[in-house]
Design a protein around this motif. Structure first.
Motif, PDB file in Angstrom:
ATOM      1  N   ALA A 132      46.442  10.020  53.988  1.00  0.00           N
ATOM      2  CA  ALA A 132      45.587   9.542  55.075  1.00  0.00           C
ATOM      3  C   ALA A 132      45.768  10.366  56.346  1.00  0.00           C
ATOM      4  O   ALA A 132      44.786  10.765  56.984  1.00  0.00           O
ATOM      5  CB  ALA A 132      45.861   8.066  55.360  1.00  0.00           C
ATOM      6  N   GLN A 160      41.582   2.983  52.792  1.00  0.00           N
ATOM      7  CA  GLN A 160      41.585   1.868  53.740  1.00  0.00           C
ATOM      8  C   GLN A 160      41.698   0.532  53.013  1.00  0.00           C
ATOM      9  O   GLN A 160      41.018   0.292  52.019  1.00  0.00           O
ATOM     10  CB  GLN A 160      40.323   1.901  54.596  1.00  0.00           C
ATOM     11  CG  GLN A 160      40.377   0.940  55.756  1.00  0.00           C
ATOM     12  CD  GLN A 160      39.239   1.177  56.734  1.00  0.00           C
ATOM     13  OE1 GLN A 160      38.236   1.784  56.411  1.00  0.00           O
ATOM     14  NE2 GLN A 160      39.418   0.677  57.936  1.00  0.00           N
ATOM     15  N   PHE A 166      45.476   1.537  56.686  1.00  0.00           N
ATOM     16  CA  PHE A 166      45.349   2.549  55.651  1.00  0.00           C
ATOM     17  C   PHE A 166      46.638   2.699  54.858  1.00  0.00           C
ATOM     18  O   PHE A 166      47.729   2.640  55.434  1.00  0.00           O
ATOM     19  CB  PHE A 166      45.007   3.923  56.283  1.00  0.00           C
ATOM     20  CG  PHE A 166      43.626   3.982  56.837  1.00  0.00           C
ATOM     21  CD1 PHE A 166      42.585   4.505  56.095  1.00  0.00           C
ATOM     22  CD2 PHE A 166      43.359   3.504  58.115  1.00  0.00           C
ATOM     23  CE1 PHE A 166      41.298   4.550  56.600  1.00  0.00           C
ATOM     24  CE2 PHE A 166      42.073   3.552  58.643  1.00  0.00           C
ATOM     25  CZ  PHE A 166      41.056   4.081  57.877  1.00  0.00           C
TER      26      PHE A 166
END
Length: 169
Positions: A132, A160, A166
């Motif tokens: 992420a 997500q 996340f």
């Protein structure tokens, strides 16, 4: 935040954030701190604080570019990485470097070659597990260069959770 960065914080505990940032600046070299994150985040902070861009800091950042982009240590001899390269692209664009600059264009192009099949990015290698944070740095660099980020945003959204946070990977 809309507050004065030279007088920031709760009453009685105000700090001059610009002075704190500048205390880590080497005026002879143009370097903030020791890493690409120190340099890049300092350039972004100066922009956010509406402070004049230090041309020596921009020159230093440009001079530390490696073969393809930048690395954490800002060393030309170490391997370049996506996160450092993306942060430096964003920071140099914020400092006024044109997106037509050949070093930025070349680093941007190199980042695109590091893309995973799902459109995301891994800090160490293409085709690694999408991360992420690395993907978000790439998205910010692409935005700074005026480039499309659809595939990377899709990969980031896949990480997500329902509550909005996340997963790392």
């Amino acid at each position: 935040t809309g507050h004065d960065p030279r007088c920031f914080g709760p009453t009685g505990e105000k700090s001059d954030l610009v002075a704190i940032l500048e205390s880590d600046y080497n005026s002879s070299s143009g370097q903030y701190g020791k890493t690409s994150f120190d340099q890049g985040l300092a350039l972004l902070a100066r922009k956010a604080a509406h402070e004049k861009t230090r041309s020596k800091a921009v020159s230093f950042a440009k001079s530390r570019r490696g073969q393809y982009g930048w690395n954490f240590a800002m060393s030309k001899s170490s391997g370049d990485d996506v996160e450092s390269s993306a942060l430096m692209i964003e920071a140099l664009r914020a400092a006024g470097v044109s997106k037509k600059n050949s070093a930025l264009k070349s680093a941007y192009k190199w980042i695109t070659y590091q893309r995973n099949l799902d459109g995301g990015y891994n800090p160490d290698t293409p085709n690694g597990v999408t991360q992420a944070d690395t993907t978000s740095y790439a998205i910010r660099a692409f935005d700074a260069m005026g480039a499309s980020t659809k595939a990377a945003k899709r990969a980031l959204r896949a990480l997500q959770k329902k509550g909005g946070s996340f997963r790392s990977s």
